[in-house]
Design a protein around this motif. Structure first.
Motif, PDB file in Angstrom:
ATOM      1  N   THR A  39       0.801  -1.221   0.000  1.00 13.38           N
ATOM      2  CA  THR A  39       0.000   0.000   0.000  1.00 13.38           C
ATOM      3  C   THR A  39       0.835   1.273   0.000  1.00 13.38           C
ATOM      4  O   THR A  39       0.312   2.339  -0.299  1.00 13.38           O
ATOM      5  N   GLN A  40       2.115   1.185   0.325  1.00  9.94           N
ATOM      6  CA  GLN A  40       2.961   2.375   0.334  1.00  9.94           C
ATOM      7  C   GLN A  40       3.529   2.690  -1.045  1.00  9.94           C
ATOM      8  O   GLN A  40       4.192   3.703  -1.225  1.00  9.94           O
ATOM      9  N   GLY A  67      -1.333   1.290  -3.252  1.00  6.78           N
ATOM     10  CA  GLY A  67      -1.954   2.569  -2.923  1.00  6.78           C
ATOM     11  C   GLY A  67      -1.822   3.627  -3.994  1.00  6.78           C
ATOM     12  O   GLY A  67      -1.382   4.727  -3.736  1.00  6.78           O
ATOM     13  N   MET A  68      -2.199   3.308  -5.221  1.00  4.90           N
ATOM     14  CA  MET A  68      -2.072   4.275  -6.316  1.00  4.90           C
ATOM     15  C   MET A  68      -3.429   4.792  -6.760  1.00  4.90           C
ATOM     16  O   MET A  68      -4.460   4.209  -6.466  1.00  4.90           O
ATOM     17  N   GLY A  69      -3.391   5.899  -7.499  1.00  2.97           N
ATOM     18  CA  GLY A  69      -4.587   6.473  -8.084  1.00  2.97           C
ATOM     19  C   GLY A  69      -4.696   6.081  -9.550  1.00  2.97           C
ATOM     20  O   GLY A  69      -4.107   5.100  -9.996  1.00  2.97           O
ATOM     21  N   ALA A  70      -5.424   6.878 -10.304  1.00  2.00           N
ATOM     22  CA  ALA A  70      -5.670   6.572 -11.715  1.00  2.00           C
ATOM     23  C   ALA A  70      -4.565   7.072 -12.649  1.00  2.00           C
ATOM     24  O   ALA A  70      -4.483   6.639 -13.794  1.00  2.00           O
ATOM     25  N   PRO A  96      -8.295  -1.788  -5.775  1.00  2.00           N
ATOM     26  CA  PRO A  96      -8.005  -0.753  -4.776  1.00  2.00           C
ATOM     27  C   PRO A  96      -7.470  -1.340  -3.481  1.00  2.00           C
ATOM     28  O   PRO A  96      -7.836  -2.446  -3.091  1.00  2.00           O
ATOM     29  N   ALA A  97      -6.622  -0.561  -2.825  1.00  2.00           N
ATOM     30  CA  ALA A  97      -6.129  -0.954  -1.502  1.00  2.00           C
ATOM     31  C   ALA A  97      -7.278  -0.897  -0.511  1.00  2.00           C
ATOM     32  O   ALA A  97      -8.283  -0.218  -0.738  1.00  2.00           O
ATOM     33  N   LYS A  98      -7.132  -1.610   0.582  1.00  2.00           N
ATOM     34  CA  LYS A  98      -8.148  -1.550   1.628  1.00  2.00           C
ATOM     35  C   LYS A  98      -8.260  -0.113   2.104  1.00  2.00           C
ATOM     36  O   LYS A  98      -7.258   0.574   2.270  1.00  2.00           O
TER      37      LYS A  98
END
Length: 141
Positions: free
Chosen positions: A63-64, A89-92, A114-116
């Motif tokens: 997630t980091q 933990g990334m976006g689009a 998606p990450a939790k």
């Protein structure tokens, strides 16, 4: 070690914990055994060292690893065939770069989930918006 690493074609970084101090870029510490995750700075280091040869990257549940780390992978690892990013933990932004720039033309498998949800993420996003931070969740810390 560098000579052996330069010939590697797969990077599988197993995440044993949901959170932790992080490995790469000064983010070490903050937990017991099995809690260290690869950060986007760590990914950038590895991609710089062996990126041209990498064909498979599995960063599930790290997630980091944020937008910056994934964008670095796309830039430095053009021969990717499998990119497994479920729970990262990334976006689009990296996905848009992959589609628009046609990076990694040999890519046959892309796994994204998606990450939790982080219970503190909403408050952090609201604070960033008040400061004029723009898009959240994308940079390395």
């Amino acid at each position: 070690v560098a000579a052996k690493a330069a010939r590697a074609s797969e990077l599988r970084a197993e995440a044993e914990a949901e959170s932790g101090g992080g490995v790469g870029g000064g983010g070490e510490g903050g937990g017991g055994e099995g809690e260290e995750l690869l950060t986007c700075k760590g990914v950038a280091f590895l991609a710089g060292a062996i990126g041209w040869n990498l064909e498979v990257i599995d960063l599930e549940n790290h997630t980091q690893v944020k937008d910056e780390g994934v964008l670095t992978l796309l830039r430095l690892c053009p021969r990717l065939k499998r990119l497994l990013l479920a729970g990262v933990g990334m976006g689009a932004k990296p996905l848009r770069a992959l589609a628009v720039a046609k990076r990694c033309p040999e890519l046959a498998e892309l796994a994204v989930k998606p990450a939790k949800p982080d219970p503190n993420a909403a408050a952090a996003a609201a604070a960033a918006e008040k400061k004029g931070g723009g898009e959240t969740g994308g940079g390395c810390k």
